[in-house]
Write a protein that holds these residues in place. Sequence first.
Motif, PDB file in Angstrom:
ATOM      1  N   ASP A   1       7.175 -79.882 -80.593  1.00  0.00           N
ATOM      2  CA  ASP A   1       6.860 -80.501 -81.830  1.00  0.00           C
ATOM      3  C   ASP A   1       6.301 -81.950 -81.583  1.00  0.00           C
ATOM      4  O   ASP A   1       5.481 -82.546 -82.294  1.00  0.00           O
ATOM      5  CB  ASP A   1       7.942 -80.472 -82.826  1.00  0.00           C
ATOM      6  N   ASN A   2       6.890 -82.525 -80.551  1.00  0.00           N
ATOM      7  CA  ASN A   2       6.713 -84.046 -80.523  1.00  0.00           C
ATOM      8  C   ASN A   2       6.255 -84.029 -79.062  1.00  0.00           C
ATOM      9  O   ASN A   2       6.474 -85.135 -78.318  1.00  0.00           O
ATOM     10  CB  ASN A   2       7.694 -84.722 -80.641  1.00  0.00           C
TER      11      ASN A   2
ATOM     12  N   LYS B   1       0.632 -81.560 -79.109  1.00  0.00           N
ATOM     13  CA  LYS B   1       1.697 -80.978 -79.941  1.00  0.00           C
ATOM     14  C   LYS B   1       1.521 -79.721 -80.435  1.00  0.00           C
ATOM     15  O   LYS B   1       0.319 -79.273 -80.870  1.00  0.00           O
ATOM     16  CB  LYS B   1       1.693 -82.034 -81.276  1.00  0.00           C
TER      17      LYS B   1
END
Length: 448
Positions: free
Chosen positions: A85-86, A91
């Motif tokens: 996600d990060n 991403k």
Amino acid sequence: MKKALKKTGKIIGITLAAIVGFLALLCIITLIWGAVQRSRGSVYNMLPETPADFKPTVRLVVFTDTHNENDNVADAIDTSYELFDNDETYKGVDAFVCLGDISSIGGGNDYAAYKETLDAHVREETPCITIHGNHEFKQKNDYYNIFKDTFGYEPNGVYDINGFSCIAFSGERSLTEWTFTPKSLKWLDDRIDEAEAKADGKAIFVFQHPHPWGTVYGSTVWGDPQINVVLNGHTSVVDFSGHSHFPLNDPRSINQASYTAVGCGAMARFELDNNYIVGQHPDGYEDAEQVCVVEADNDGSVRIRGYDLLSDAYFCDYYIDNVNEKSEFPYTFKNMKAHDAAPVFEPDTKARAFKNDDGEWVISFDEARAAEGYIVHDYKVVIKDESGKKIFSKNFIDDYYVIDGDSTADFRIGNDTLESGKTYTLKVRAESAYHLYSEPIELTFTAE
């Protein structure tokens, strides 16, 4: 009556002879194919490392052989989102792909439980592609309708994921659950041709359940030669398969001959071989929860990493600079073996023997060290008593598939093998994945 018995005996004899002949032919073909595989490609000074500036334009998470272990499926999905996600380089997850055997018998209840897990964990914006495995084909009259009713899409399909062709091949059940119809194989061949025409240098991803025969670890028994006929010659194809349950962290689980083949491990129970005999389930084989993280860019570069969900750790990392350059394939059997090395025991290696809670003797010794990126596959163990008489001898598969930080090899050797207080000599050799052997070591220990 005697005539009938004689005729029956003759039929049985002919049948047995045919079976033996077929097995002998299979062995010969396997040896020839193995020799061909070992001779292909070049040997390079080193195996490639992923460049620091590699920036993918697509990321897929692939898993296989879940066999109703839907908690593991949920873990794979949730962990993938947590990991990416990060992610600073790229991403997110662009798609999940399951290579089949979501069930035991292919019934509607198994499908429903798996689909319920996907609905609860896969985000709406993330495609999740599932294909048939042979266990789904066990419902030979209903497998298609159950699949379509559950997922709402065709079991064979082509998906454009960020400009990459992702071909999901379930095939159609032929005479058995392990064979495909010519019509379905023609479908796959046509789809690959279409993908090549528009690939523009990108890798083409193919997903199916059985390994292409004679490619990755486990494929000589759990592979399908029909797949080879279709894939051979399609250099830009990166093929992902399951079925064997053989661990992804064995380096033989990636293979490049005329295309790239990857065996994706398992999410429910490992299987291994011992002295080429498959069907082995050593201690810890049920600790199976591996996924394959696949990243690629628009110039033909592909990165493939194995991730162990039980230890939350990557355990292998393969980088292909350009899938279109067959002459530069680094992960041929020949090149991979060239960079393997015989395992090494440290000079201060120790051994001990103790009884476990079940009253079985356990022989324990410090593990040998494998070459970086490689494994110790098994240990050849011989135990002698004080008079020099051999009292135990066996090949043990190392638990390299369990990533737990334990640096000892622990093997059960029976209830009555040793006597407490007596001194014994252990002779052991370690064998690598590519059949390179350590120097034998002898260790003295006293049974506890």
